[in-house]
Design an enzyme around this catalytic site. Structure first.
Site, PDB file in Angstrom:
ATOM      1  N   GLY A 222      77.822 -59.362 126.367  1.00  0.00           N
ATOM      2  CA  GLY A 222      79.118 -58.768 126.689  1.00  0.00           C
ATOM      3  C   GLY A 222      79.193 -57.276 126.409  1.00  0.00           C
ATOM      4  O   GLY A 222      79.657 -56.494 127.246  1.00  0.00           O
ATOM      5  N   ASP A 277      77.205 -56.015 116.773  1.00  0.00           N
ATOM      6  CA  ASP A 277      78.256 -57.020 116.546  1.00  0.00           C
ATOM      7  C   ASP A 277      77.630 -58.303 115.989  1.00  0.00           C
ATOM      8  O   ASP A 277      78.095 -59.398 116.254  1.00  0.00           O
ATOM      9  CB  ASP A 277      79.008 -57.303 117.860  1.00  0.00           C
ATOM     10  CG  ASP A 277      80.251 -58.162 117.657  1.00  0.00           C
ATOM     11  OD1 ASP A 277      80.933 -57.993 116.628  1.00  0.00           O
ATOM     12  OD2 ASP A 277      80.527 -59.010 118.529  1.00  0.00           O
ATOM     13  N   LYS A 307      81.679 -58.103 109.203  1.00  0.00           N
ATOM     14  CA  LYS A 307      82.292 -59.419 109.033  1.00  0.00           C
ATOM     15  C   LYS A 307      82.669 -59.598 107.568  1.00  0.00           C
ATOM     16  O   LYS A 307      81.804 -59.698 106.706  1.00  0.00           O
ATOM     17  CB  LYS A 307      81.310 -60.517 109.455  1.00  0.00           C
ATOM     18  CG  LYS A 307      81.302 -60.851 110.950  1.00  0.00           C
ATOM     19  CD  LYS A 307      80.992 -59.697 111.857  1.00  0.00           C
ATOM     20  CE  LYS A 307      80.870 -60.168 113.308  1.00  0.00           C
ATOM     21  NZ  LYS A 307      80.615 -59.043 114.206  1.00  0.00           N
TER      22      LYS A 307
END
Length: 350
Positions: A222, A277, A307
């Site tokens: 993505g 990511d 995270k």
């Protein structure tokens, strides 16, 4: 003149951590809960300009949106009012403020103003039912209301505990969406929901200029797709897992089926942008980005999501950002609407 209280929104699970950062970074006199994901803060010295400065510098990472609070009341004190009466209550405060702004030359009657009506938790009034009569009242007074993009925003927050209203210069709000709740539409070419995180980031910052990028932990592709669609000519997508065929078919995408560590240790070129990511603890993400820093051209940009979870995220963020600062200048650090349990950090190679 006393600075007005400032409404702030955050993610519900991170409200207490937003307050921790506010108390640590700003000269706070009092914090008042509005709802599950919003409160307002009165500073001993300063107001919305000061909080905007702290958030823009990466010190307030869990605040997503600011708005001036010129009038507020407990939900309980207004519990017998219907939606139209709440709209009238809000209108009285807004109209008074607009008159003052017009007298001072900060607002020209007839110019566009955004209207933000939103809720925080399960309050007794639906935002849409308050917005409709409020919109009519404003239009009757000659106020030109637009969804967004105006210099001023009229804010009404309907919380479980309190209701607030005020007029805010949009440049200090952090987001031009009510409560910072940006809504992005899915597209047929989208290959993962993670794309929303990068798309939202680019509503806050400009995509760094360049031609060659690296996407660490790229699968299913993505973020690689977004970089290609926004002008990067060549993207090195790094992930042992596969990429969506639509991404591979874009051209200009080179898939490296290896780990980020192995890729960073062996890749021979300098690049213009690195994005990351990957699902890993924040300190490990920061360590990976430190190792990758030598791949970047001087002054080039790195984008990484950290995270955090809800186990002392302020400390985790502090430690990871401090690590990144060994090789980077941090230019942006914030929990975005699409981040969930993470913050997005943007940094320049020092």
């Amino acid at each position: 003149m006393i600075d007005l209280p400032v409404l702030f929104s955050t993610t519900a699970d991170y409200y207490r951590f937003a307050v921790v950062e506010l108390r640590r970074e700003a000269d706070v006199e009092k914090v008042t809960r509005v709802g599950e994901d919003a409160g307002f803060v009165q500073l001993k010295n300063g107001g919305i300009e000061r909080l905007h400065e702290l958030a823009s510098s990466g010190y307030l990472r869990f605040c997503k949106h600011f708005a001036a609070v010129e009038k507020h009341a407990t939900t309980k004190s207004l519990e017998h009012e219907d939606a139209e009466e709440i709209a009238e209550w809000a209108f009285d405060g807004i109209a008074t403020r607009l008159e003052a702004l017009a007298d001072s030359g900060e607002y020209t009657p007839g110019s566009a103003i955004s209207l933000h009506t939103w809720d925080s938790g399960q309050g007794p009034w639906a935002p849409g039912k308050v917005r409709r009569p409020l919109l009519e009242m404003l239009m009757d007074e000659g106020v030109r209301v637009v969804p967004g993009g105006a210099d001023l925003a009229l804010s009404v927050c309907l919380g479980e505990d309190r209701v607030t209203t005020g007029v805010t210069p949009s440049r200090y709000a952090l987001s031009d969406w009510a409560g910072g709740r940006i809504r992005l539409a899915s597209r047929k070419e989208q290959v993962s929901r993670a794309e929303f995180k990068l798309e939202e980031l680019f509503t806050h910052i400009d995509l760094p200029e360049g031609d060659v990028a690296v996407d660490l932990g790229a699968s299913p592709g993505g973020w690689t797709r977004i970089l290609r669609s926004r002008g990067y000519g060549h993207v090195h997508a790094v992930d042992p897992a596969g990429l969506d065929q639509r991404v591979l078919d874009l051209g200009g995408v080179e898939h490296h089926r290896t780990t980020a560590g192995e890729f960073v240790a062996t890749f021979p070129r300098r690049v213009d942008l690195i994005v990351n990511d990957m699902r890993m603890p924040p300190q490990l993400s920061a360590h990976t980005m430190l190792e990758a820093s030598d791949m970047l051209n001087p002054g080039a940009t790195a984008i990484v999501t950290l995270k955090l979870g809800t186990n002392n995220p302020v400390k985790q963020a502090d430690e990871a950002v401090n690590m990144l600062s060994e090789a980077y200048d941090i230019t942006f650090a914030r929990q975005l609407q699409h981040n969930r349990h993470e913050i997005t950090v943007v940094a320049l190679r020092a």
